[in-house]
Design a protein around this motif. Structure first.
Motif, PDB file in Angstrom:
ATOM      1  N   PHE A  67       0.864  -1.181   0.000  1.00  0.00           N
ATOM      2  CA  PHE A  67       0.000   0.000   0.000  1.00  0.00           C
ATOM      3  C   PHE A  67       0.899   1.228   0.000  1.00  0.00           C
ATOM      4  O   PHE A  67       1.309   1.718   1.048  1.00  0.00           O
ATOM      5  CB  PHE A  67      -0.916   0.006   1.226  1.00  0.00           C
ATOM      6  N   LYS A  68       1.207   1.713  -1.187  1.00  0.00           N
ATOM      7  CA  LYS A  68       2.184   2.784  -1.330  1.00  0.00           C
ATOM      8  C   LYS A  68       1.607   4.126  -0.890  1.00  0.00           C
ATOM      9  O   LYS A  68       0.453   4.434  -1.151  1.00  0.00           O
ATOM     10  CB  LYS A  68       2.654   2.871  -2.770  1.00  0.00           C
ATOM     11  N   MET A  69       2.458   4.899  -0.245  1.00  0.00           N
ATOM     12  CA  MET A  69       2.105   6.260   0.152  1.00  0.00           C
ATOM     13  C   MET A  69       2.698   7.209  -0.880  1.00  0.00           C
ATOM     14  O   MET A  69       3.881   7.123  -1.194  1.00  0.00           O
ATOM     15  CB  MET A  69       2.667   6.566   1.545  1.00  0.00           C
ATOM     16  N   ALA A  70       1.878   8.107  -1.380  1.00  0.00           N
ATOM     17  CA  ALA A  70       2.347   9.058  -2.385  1.00  0.00           C
ATOM     18  C   ALA A  70       2.916  10.293  -1.692  1.00  0.00           C
ATOM     19  O   ALA A  70       2.285  10.874  -0.811  1.00  0.00           O
ATOM     20  CB  ALA A  70       1.201   9.459  -3.298  1.00  0.00           C
ATOM     21  N   ALA A  71       4.138  10.663  -2.086  1.00  0.00           N
ATOM     22  CA  ALA A  71       4.792  11.854  -1.555  1.00  0.00           C
ATOM     23  C   ALA A  71       5.844  12.302  -2.562  1.00  0.00           C
ATOM     24  O   ALA A  71       6.276  11.524  -3.425  1.00  0.00           O
ATOM     25  CB  ALA A  71       5.432  11.574  -0.198  1.00  0.00           C
ATOM     26  N   SER A  72       6.267  13.541  -2.439  1.00  0.00           N
ATOM     27  CA  SER A  72       7.290  14.049  -3.356  1.00  0.00           C
ATOM     28  C   SER A  72       8.651  13.467  -2.994  1.00  0.00           C
ATOM     29  O   SER A  72       8.849  12.925  -1.897  1.00  0.00           O
ATOM     30  CB  SER A  72       7.345  15.575  -3.295  1.00  0.00           C
ATOM     31  N   ARG A  73       9.583  13.610  -3.893  1.00  0.00           N
ATOM     32  CA  ARG A  73      10.928  13.074  -3.671  1.00  0.00           C
ATOM     33  C   ARG A  73      11.586  13.719  -2.451  1.00  0.00           C
ATOM     34  O   ARG A  73      12.271  13.058  -1.674  1.00  0.00           O
ATOM     35  CB  ARG A  73      11.777  13.290  -4.922  1.00  0.00           C
ATOM     36  N   GLY A  74      11.382  15.015  -2.269  1.00  0.00           N
ATOM     37  CA  GLY A  74      11.961  15.712  -1.122  1.00  0.00           C
ATOM     38  C   GLY A  74      11.440  15.188   0.206  1.00  0.00           C
ATOM     39  O   GLY A  74      12.201  15.035   1.167  1.00  0.00           O
ATOM     40  N   ILE A  75      10.152  14.904   0.266  1.00  0.00           N
ATOM     41  CA  ILE A  75       9.581  14.356   1.500  1.00  0.00           C
ATOM     42  C   ILE A  75      10.126  12.959   1.766  1.00  0.00           C
ATOM     43  O   ILE A  75      10.470  12.617   2.903  1.00  0.00           O
ATOM     44  CB  ILE A  75       8.038  14.348   1.420  1.00  0.00           C
ATOM     45  N   TRP A  76      10.249  12.140   0.716  1.00  0.00           N
ATOM     46  CA  TRP A  76      10.793  10.798   0.904  1.00  0.00           C
ATOM     47  C   TRP A  76      12.243  10.843   1.353  1.00  0.00           C
ATOM     48  O   TRP A  76      12.680   9.989   2.133  1.00  0.00           O
ATOM     49  CB  TRP A  76      10.663   9.958  -0.366  1.00  0.00           C
ATOM     50  N   GLN A  77      13.005  11.825   0.883  1.00  0.00           N
ATOM     51  CA  GLN A  77      14.394  11.933   1.343  1.00  0.00           C
ATOM     52  C   GLN A  77      14.449  12.234   2.833  1.00  0.00           C
ATOM     53  O   GLN A  77      15.269  11.673   3.557  1.00  0.00           O
ATOM     54  CB  GLN A  77      15.134  13.002   0.547  1.00  0.00           C
ATOM     55  N   VAL A  78      13.565  13.106   3.302  1.00  0.00           N
ATOM     56  CA  VAL A  78      13.513  13.415   4.739  1.00  0.00           C
ATOM     57  C   VAL A  78      13.081  12.176   5.532  1.00  0.00           C
ATOM     58  O   VAL A  78      13.666  11.854   6.578  1.00  0.00           O
ATOM     59  CB  VAL A  78      12.554  14.600   5.001  1.00  0.00           C
ATOM     60  N   VAL A  79      12.085  11.451   5.024  1.00  0.00           N
ATOM     61  CA  VAL A  79      11.624  10.231   5.697  1.00  0.00           C
ATOM     62  C   VAL A  79      12.738   9.188   5.737  1.00  0.00           C
ATOM     63  O   VAL A  79      12.935   8.520   6.762  1.00  0.00           O
ATOM     64  CB  VAL A  79      10.360   9.680   5.001  1.00  0.00           C
ATOM     65  N   ASP A  80      13.490   9.061   4.644  1.00  0.00           N
ATOM     66  CA  ASP A  80      14.619   8.115   4.614  1.00  0.00           C
ATOM     67  C   ASP A  80      15.658   8.460   5.677  1.00  0.00           C
ATOM     68  O   ASP A  80      16.142   7.584   6.392  1.00  0.00           O
ATOM     69  CB  ASP A  80      15.277   8.109   3.234  1.00  0.00           C
ATOM     70  N   VAL A  81      15.986   9.733   5.776  1.00  0.00           N
ATOM     71  CA  VAL A  81      16.986  10.166   6.762  1.00  0.00           C
ATOM     72  C   VAL A  81      16.475   9.933   8.189  1.00  0.00           C
ATOM     73  O   VAL A  81      17.211   9.439   9.053  1.00  0.00           O
ATOM     74  CB  VAL A  81      17.366  11.644   6.539  1.00  0.00           C
ATOM     75  N   LEU A  82      15.218  10.259   8.443  1.00  0.00           N
ATOM     76  CA  LEU A  82      14.657  10.048   9.783  1.00  0.00           C
ATOM     77  C   LEU A  82      14.615   8.558  10.150  1.00  0.00           C
ATOM     78  O   LEU A  82      14.921   8.194  11.295  1.00  0.00           O
ATOM     79  CB  LEU A  82      13.260  10.659   9.874  1.00  0.00           C
ATOM     80  N   ALA A  83      14.245   7.715   9.194  1.00  0.00           N
ATOM     81  CA  ALA A  83      14.225   6.277   9.476  1.00  0.00           C
ATOM     82  C   ALA A  83      15.631   5.751   9.743  1.00  0.00           C
ATOM     83  O   ALA A  83      15.837   4.943  10.662  1.00  0.00           O
ATOM     84  CB  ALA A  83      13.586   5.528   8.306  1.00  0.00           C
ATOM     85  N   ALA A  84      16.600   6.206   8.967  1.00  0.00           N
ATOM     86  CA  ALA A  84      17.990   5.790   9.197  1.00  0.00           C
ATOM     87  C   ALA A  84      18.464   6.253  10.576  1.00  0.00           C
ATOM     88  O   ALA A  84      19.171   5.519  11.280  1.00  0.00           O
ATOM     89  CB  ALA A  84      18.898   6.340   8.104  1.00  0.00           C
ATOM     90  N   MET A  85      18.070   7.458  10.960  1.00  0.00           N
ATOM     91  CA  MET A  85      18.455   7.964  12.282  1.00  0.00           C
ATOM     92  C   MET A  85      17.846   7.122  13.399  1.00  0.00           C
ATOM     93  O   MET A  85      18.471   6.937  14.451  1.00  0.00           O
ATOM     94  CB  MET A  85      18.056   9.429  12.419  1.00  0.00           C
ATOM     95  N   CYS A  86      16.643   6.598  13.191  1.00  0.00           N
ATOM     96  CA  CYS A  86      16.028   5.721  14.205  1.00  0.00           C
ATOM     97  C   CYS A  86      16.888   4.490  14.429  1.00  0.00           C
ATOM     98  O   CYS A  86      17.130   4.095  15.577  1.00  0.00           O
ATOM     99  CB  CYS A  86      14.627   5.308  13.761  1.00  0.00           C
TER     100      CYS A  86
END
Length: 108
Positions: A67-86
């Motif tokens: 179930f994919k969530m639609a978001a812009s590339r910039g938002i996904w980059q922030v989400v990627d960084v936050l998940a990596a930080m977790c």
């Protein structure tokens, strides 16, 4: 204590690559499967801690490949960084007692 680095380091590496940019076509589908699998493994490994279980469940839901969530590339980059930080914080949390004992014993 068994070594949890094989659980926590691979998602950090893949998420860092995703934050920089996709190296090949289909990378983001691979990323979703990879991160979901490791979030599930982390969830079961940390099943005794409510905070970490909730965090891994949220990451699993965000990165699930079905179930994919639609978001812009910039938002996904922030989400990627936050998940990596977790995962990085979890690595530090896992080894905090080991480092304290290491320095108290004079490096042995």
């Amino acid at each position: 204590m068994n070594n949890p680095l094989w659980i926590y380091v691979p998602p950090v590496v893949v998420l860092a690559i995703a934050a920089i940019g996709a190296p090949f076509w289909g990378f983001f589908l691979f990323l979703r499967f990879f991160v979901s699998i490791f979030a599930g493994i982390s969830f079961f490994r940390d099943s005794g801690n409510h905070f970490w279980c909730t965090l891994w469940l949220v990451i699993f839901i965000i990165f699930n490949p079905f179930f994919k969530m639609a978001a812009s590339r910039g938002i996904w980059q922030v989400v990627d960084v936050l998940a990596a930080m977790c995962w990085l914080v979890r690595i530090g949390w896992e080894f905090r007692t080991d480092f304290r004992g290491f320095f108290r014993k004079g490096g042995r």
